[in-house]
Write an enzyme that holds these catalytic residues in place. Structure first.
Site, PDB file in Angstrom:
ATOM      1  N   GLY A  22      33.959 -56.232  33.418  1.00 19.26           N
ATOM      2  CA  GLY A  22      34.604 -57.389  34.039  1.00 19.26           C
ATOM      3  C   GLY A  22      35.093 -58.392  33.013  1.00 19.26           C
ATOM      4  O   GLY A  22      35.989 -59.192  33.276  1.00 19.26           O
ATOM      5  N   ARG A  47      31.516 -55.900  19.364  1.00 23.20           N
ATOM      6  CA  ARG A  47      30.299 -55.089  19.406  1.00 23.20           C
ATOM      7  C   ARG A  47      30.638 -53.665  18.982  1.00 23.20           C
ATOM      8  O   ARG A  47      31.722 -53.169  19.265  1.00 23.20           O
ATOM      9  CB  ARG A  47      29.782 -55.135  20.841  1.00 23.20           C
ATOM     10  CG  ARG A  47      28.598 -54.273  21.127  1.00 23.20           C
ATOM     11  CD  ARG A  47      27.913 -54.742  22.393  1.00 23.20           C
ATOM     12  NE  ARG A  47      28.520 -54.166  23.589  1.00 23.20           N
ATOM     13  CZ  ARG A  47      28.117 -54.461  24.831  1.00 23.20           C
ATOM     14  NH1 ARG A  47      27.151 -55.332  25.037  1.00 23.20           N
ATOM     15  NH2 ARG A  47      28.696 -53.900  25.860  1.00 23.20           N
ATOM     16  N   ASP A  97      23.697 -49.401  35.010  1.00 22.43           N
ATOM     17  CA  ASP A  97      24.915 -49.617  34.216  1.00 22.43           C
ATOM     18  C   ASP A  97      24.579 -50.191  32.849  1.00 22.43           C
ATOM     19  O   ASP A  97      25.452 -50.287  31.988  1.00 22.43           O
ATOM     20  CB  ASP A  97      25.891 -50.543  34.953  1.00 22.43           C
ATOM     21  CG  ASP A  97      25.243 -51.834  35.411  1.00 22.43           C
ATOM     22  OD1 ASP A  97      24.209 -51.767  36.112  1.00 22.43           O
ATOM     23  OD2 ASP A  97      25.741 -52.917  35.049  1.00 22.43           O
TER      24      ASP A  97
HETATM   25  P1  AMP Z   1      25.539 -57.380  33.158  1.00 27.95           P
HETATM   26  O1  AMP Z   1      24.404 -57.729  34.068  1.00 27.95           O
HETATM   27  O2  AMP Z   1      25.757 -58.349  32.049  1.00 27.95           O
HETATM   28  O3  AMP Z   1      25.449 -55.980  32.676  1.00 27.95           O
HETATM   29  O4  AMP Z   1      26.865 -57.480  34.029  1.00 27.95           O
HETATM   30  C1  AMP Z   1      27.057 -56.721  35.183  1.00 27.95           C
HETATM   31  C2  AMP Z   1      28.524 -56.663  35.545  1.00 27.95           C
HETATM   32  O5  AMP Z   1      29.059 -57.970  35.734  1.00 27.95           O
HETATM   33  C3  AMP Z   1      29.404 -55.997  34.497  1.00 27.95           C
HETATM   34  O6  AMP Z   1      30.341 -55.232  35.202  1.00 27.95           O
HETATM   35  C4  AMP Z   1      30.039 -57.152  33.787  1.00 27.95           C
HETATM   36  O7  AMP Z   1      31.282 -56.797  33.221  1.00 27.95           O
HETATM   37  C5  AMP Z   1      30.196 -58.166  34.896  1.00 27.95           C
HETATM   38  N1  AMP Z   1      30.198 -59.556  34.418  1.00 27.95           N
HETATM   39  C6  AMP Z   1      29.161 -60.274  33.922  1.00 27.95           C
HETATM   40  N2  AMP Z   1      29.537 -61.530  33.610  1.00 27.95           N
HETATM   41  C7  AMP Z   1      30.872 -61.633  33.905  1.00 27.95           C
HETATM   42  C8  AMP Z   1      31.849 -62.673  33.812  1.00 27.95           C
HETATM   43  N3  AMP Z   1      31.551 -63.894  33.345  1.00 27.95           N
HETATM   44  N4  AMP Z   1      33.103 -62.374  34.210  1.00 27.95           N
HETATM   45  C9  AMP Z   1      33.425 -61.170  34.680  1.00 27.95           C
HETATM   46  N5  AMP Z   1      32.556 -60.153  34.807  1.00 27.95           N
HETATM   47  C10 AMP Z   1      31.292 -60.367  34.426  1.00 27.95           C
HETATM   48 MG    MG Z   2      26.140 -54.614  31.525  1.00 27.49          MG
END
Ligand code: AMP
Ligand code: MG
Length: 488
Positions: free
Chosen positions: A95, A179, A255
């Site tokens: 995202g 990264r 994920d």
């Molecule tokens: P995470 O828990 O960090 O692995 O995030 C889970 C999902 O949410 C992933 O698909 C990320 O790309 C999306 N995500 C987290 N934060 C954001 C953000 N600020 N904007 C857009 N997508 C986000």
């Molecule tokens: Mg993630």
């Protein structure tokens, strides 16, 4: 020796996008209005065959935020699905991240160059696609500490401030993290491929994965089963090492579980201080699903979800396939026990030929004492190194139940622990939560000094150095319970 290319000429491959285009959405980073390099990992850049000086140039910094795309490269947002806190999300994906491309490092290993915080993609759902300076520096320092501790992990190449504000509880300075990973393939990538019902896509994804991470599986009688077994072993070993060092990942959604066996996604992670299996840092983990002590069981659960995605590749008869997968998943407990026991054996400085039936109860009894007296895990093991040399007081002073501790120490010392082995595996310095917070607060106010010092300390975790006593000490009592956050 490779000749380092100017940023525009860096050659990036796209084997992922080529092999599984269904999971790769071409996309571009947002324009950063005023990019400023905050930190660059020069040794890692050199490992990648990139010239640190070129990365520090204006074009280099634009490369590191995705605004200069090298000739022939196509950044993509990766699509995946995933179980988040046990509930299935059919459509996740990057995202706020992009895979810029892949490069071969100086040892010929394929590495992803990936950006986090580079703007909204079609997978952003409600998110703004952005990241703030503090959390990206946090991922940088924690992932580099993990690498220095010898744990498999994604690496951090750079953090660039974008010059754009990010709205959180207040407006914060925005940043992009560059990264590096051996890939960004996740259990969730397979979940999405399986959910499409496209058997050819699933097979291409599995073949890509085998070629990239587990090439020995290609030569096995049953390559896809061998792939599953290899991932089970890699993840069992990874979680065992988290447990040994006191790392709490905090958001072990499928994920966020790699196929490579690298730690990924440094969001709400943190390190234990007082040893307590129930420790949770993440503000949203109300049920304690991802508590420290649950991590092995959760990883096995995640690997069961991975197994489900592979069933069509394991056998034409799905009952047979389930049986094969179940048997292979049963190997998790053994692999985990072996990895943990061999790790704790070294942490206690015990001989390799000493029977597990002696090592395990000894280690378990120590952990019970640590838990009962709420002793700092890192301090305790390092102090035991001194105890192995005959200097008992630093360790003894950590415990309340002295009689129990003395009994335990007598048992342990009678086995002749090797202090040098212990000091090579028990860190003095980890990114302690209060130190990380202090460094990030200063960085957000424009002072990167504390961050640079912390980075220097935790990337040489085993060498005790004079003058760094405060980096080895547990948090002051008034630090309170530490809370961490996702999606920051
Ligand atoms: P995470 O828990 O960090 O692995 O995030 C889970 C999902 O949410 C992933 O698909 C990320 O790309 C999306 N995500 C987290 N934060 C954001 C953000 N600020 N904007 C857009 N997508 C986000
Ligand atoms: Mg993630």
């Amino acid at each position: 020796m490779r000749i380092s290319a100017p940023p525009a000429d860096v050659r990036l491959d796209a084997t992922f996008a080529h092999d599984v285009p269904e999971l790769a959405l071409p996309w571009q980073a947002d324009e950063a209005p005023d990019p400023r390099l905050l930190v660059l990992n020069e040794p890692l850049a050199a490992d990648l065959g990139l010239d640190p000086a070129a990365l520090r140039s204006a074009d280099g910094v634009r490369l590191l935020v995705g605004n200069l795309v090298p000739d022939g490269a196509t950044p993509v947002a990766q699509a995946y699905a995933g179980h988040q806190f046990g509930g299935y999300s059919p459509q996740l994906g990057d995202g706020r991240a992009l895979l810029l491309g892949e490069l071969l490092d100086t040892e010929g290993r394929r590495r992803d160059l990936h950006l986090k915080g580079s703007g909204r993609t079609p997978f952003a759902r409600g998110g703004d696609g952005l990241a703030a300076v503090g959390p990206m520096l946090r991922e940088y320092v924690v992932s580099e500490a993990m690498h220095a501790l010898g744990l498999p992990t994604t690496r951090s190449l750079a953090v660039v401030a974008t010059g754009r504000g990010v709205r959180r509880e207040t407006v914060l300075p925005g940043a992009v993290l560059a990264r590096v990973a051996s890939s960004h393939l996740r259990v969730g990538s397979f979940q999405l491929a399986r959910a499409t019902g496209d058997a050819d896509l699933l097979r291409r994804l599995a073949d890509h994965t085998i070629a990239r991470h587990h090439p020995a599986a290609a030569r096995a009688d049953h390559p896809y089963l061998a792939l599953f077994e290899a991932v089970v072993t890699a993840q069992a070993s990874l979680v065992a090492r988290w447990m040994l060092v006191g790392f709490v990942h905090g958001v072990m959604n499928t994920d966020n579980v790699t196929i490579s066996g690298e730690t990924i996604d440094y969001g709400p992670c943190a390190f234990l201080d007082a040893f307590d299996p129930a420790t949770v840092f993440s503000s949203i983990d109300e049920g304690g699903r991802y508590a420290y002590g649950n991590q092995p069981a959760v990883m096995q659960w995640n690997l069961a979800r991975f197994a489900e995605t592979l069933l069509p590749l394991l056998h034409d008869d799905q009952e047979e396939a389930v049986e094969l997968a179940t048997r292979a998943l049963g190997g998790f407990a053994t692999a985990y026990d072996e990895a943990w026991t061999s790790g704790v054996r070294a942490k206690l400085g015990l001989r390799a030929d000493l029977d597990t039936a002696v090592v395990r109860p000894l280690a378990d009894d120590l952990l019970r004492l640590l838990h009962g007296d709420r002793v700092d895990l890192t301090t305790a093991f390092r102090a035991l190194g001194r105890a192995a040399r005959g200097d008992l007081e630093p360790a003894r002073g950590l415990f309340l139940e002295l009689a129990a501790f003395d009994d335990w120490v007598d048992r342990w010392r009678s086995l002749g622990p090797d202090a040098a082995v212990m000091d090579g595996v028990n860190p003095v310095y980890i990114p302690r939560n209060h130190l990380t917070e202090e460094a990030l607060t200063a960085a957000s106010d424009g002072d990167l000094g504390p961050f640079s010092r912390l980075l220097d300390v935790v990337t040489q975790p085993f060498d005790e150095r004079p003058g760094l006593e405060r980096y080895a000490a547990p948090a002051p009592d008034d630090f309170g319970h530490y809370r961490t956050f996702c999606g920051t």
